[in-house]
Scaffold this motif. Structure first.
Motif, PDB file in Angstrom:
ATOM      1  N   VAL A  15       0.839  -1.194   0.000  1.00 57.31           N
ATOM      2  CA  VAL A  15       0.000   0.000   0.000  1.00 57.31           C
ATOM      3  C   VAL A  15       0.875   1.245   0.000  1.00 57.31           C
ATOM      4  O   VAL A  15       1.767   1.399   0.844  1.00 57.31           O
ATOM      5  CB  VAL A  15      -0.943  -0.001   1.224  1.00 57.31           C
ATOM      6  N   ARG A  20      -2.433   0.878  -4.493  1.00 58.65           N
ATOM      7  CA  ARG A  20      -2.291  -0.415  -3.842  1.00 58.65           C
ATOM      8  C   ARG A  20      -1.748  -1.353  -4.899  1.00 58.65           C
ATOM      9  O   ARG A  20      -2.289  -1.425  -6.009  1.00 58.65           O
ATOM     10  CB  ARG A  20      -3.660  -0.902  -3.346  1.00 58.65           C
ATOM     11  N   ARG A  80      -5.876   3.335  -4.739  1.00 61.05           N
ATOM     12  CA  ARG A  80      -6.137   2.874  -3.378  1.00 61.05           C
ATOM     13  C   ARG A  80      -7.602   3.057  -2.987  1.00 61.05           C
ATOM     14  O   ARG A  80      -8.206   2.184  -2.359  1.00 61.05           O
ATOM     15  CB  ARG A  80      -5.221   3.632  -2.420  1.00 61.05           C
ATOM     16  N   ASP A  83      -9.754   0.714  -5.949  1.00 61.39           N
ATOM     17  CA  ASP A  83      -9.199  -0.575  -6.375  1.00 61.39           C
ATOM     18  C   ASP A  83      -9.274  -0.770  -7.893  1.00 61.39           C
ATOM     19  O   ASP A  83      -9.110  -1.873  -8.394  1.00 61.39           O
ATOM     20  CB  ASP A  83      -9.851  -1.757  -5.652  1.00 61.39           C
TER      21      ASP A  83
END
Length: 186
Positions: A15, A20, A80, A83
Motif C-alpha cells: 500500500v 495499492r 487505493r 481498487d
C-alpha cells in the motif's frame, strides 16, 4: 552478499499513498485492453498489440506465471480508494543470483499525470530493498522519456549512464539510460 532469495515466492499486497499493488485479476481486463492501444506499451512489454479478450486474458495469466516460475513479482497498480487498476509495476529476478533485480512500470494513458507511477515505484522499492538477496535495483528508460526518468529519480534511483543500442523496441535497437538504486543493506 545477502542470504539467497527464498525459493517459494508469494505476492504481497503493498500500500502506497494513492495506490495499492496487488495481484492482477480478470476484473483488470479493461486496463489491459486500454494498454493494447498505447503506441509504446506493447513494444516494450508483453502486453499484446491488439485488444482481443483472449490475448488480454493470456497477458493476465502471464503475470501470475511470473511468480510461479520465479521470474519475478508482477503487480497491478490500483487506485487505493477505488481498487481500479491503472497500471503495472514489476520486479524481475533474472539476475537475483548476482544480487540484482530489475524494476519496470507502466500506467495507462487515461491515468497518467497524477503521480501514480511514482507512488507505485516508491511503494515497490520500499518493499524490494527488504527482500533477501536483492542488493541492487535497476531500471531502464529511453533518454527521451523525461516523465519516466522523473519517476525513477522520485523513487531514489540514480542515472548511471547511457547504454547504447541496449534494447530492441519494435523493429529497432534503442539506447537506454540505466538507473540504479543500491540497497542500504548492501
Amino acid at each position: 552478499m545477502s542470504a539467497p532469495l527464498i525459493d517459494r515466492l508469494t505476492l504481497p499486497t503493498l500500500v502506497g499513498d494513492a495506490v495499492r499493488l496487488r495481484p492482477f485479476s480478470r476484473a483488470d481486463l479493461p486496463l489491459v485492453r486500454e494498454a493494447t492501444t498505447d503506441p509504446l506499451i506493447p513494444l516494450t512489454t508483453s502486453v499484446p498489440a491488439f485488444g482481443d479478450d483472449d490475448a488480454c486474458l493470456a497477458y493476465l495469466a502471464r503475470q501470475a506465471d511470473r511468480l510461479t516460475t520465479g521470474a519475478g513479482y508482477a503487480f497491478a497498480v490500483a487506485e487505493r480508494a477505488t481498487d481500479v487498476a491503472v497500471g503495472h509495476v514489476y520486479l524481475g529476478l533474472r539476475d537475483v543470483d548476482l544480487g540484482r533485480a530489475a524494476a519496470g512500470y507502466w500506467i495507462a494513458r487515461s491515468h497518467r499525470g497524477r503521480g501514480l507511477a511514482g507512488d507505485a515505484l516508491r511503494t515497490l522499492v520500499r518493499w524490494a530493498v527488504t527482500v533477501r538477496g536483492i542488493d541492487r535495483l535497476e531500471l531502464y528508460v529511453e533518454p527521451w522519456n523525461v516523465a519516466s526518468a522523473r519517476t525513477a529519480t522520485s523513487a531514489g534511483f540514480v542515472r548511471e549512464g547511457l547504454l547504447r543500442s541496449w534494447q530492441k523496441v519494435g523493429d529497432e535497437r534503442r539506447d537506454m539510460d540505466m538507473y540504479a538504486l543500491v540497497s542500504r543493506q548492501a
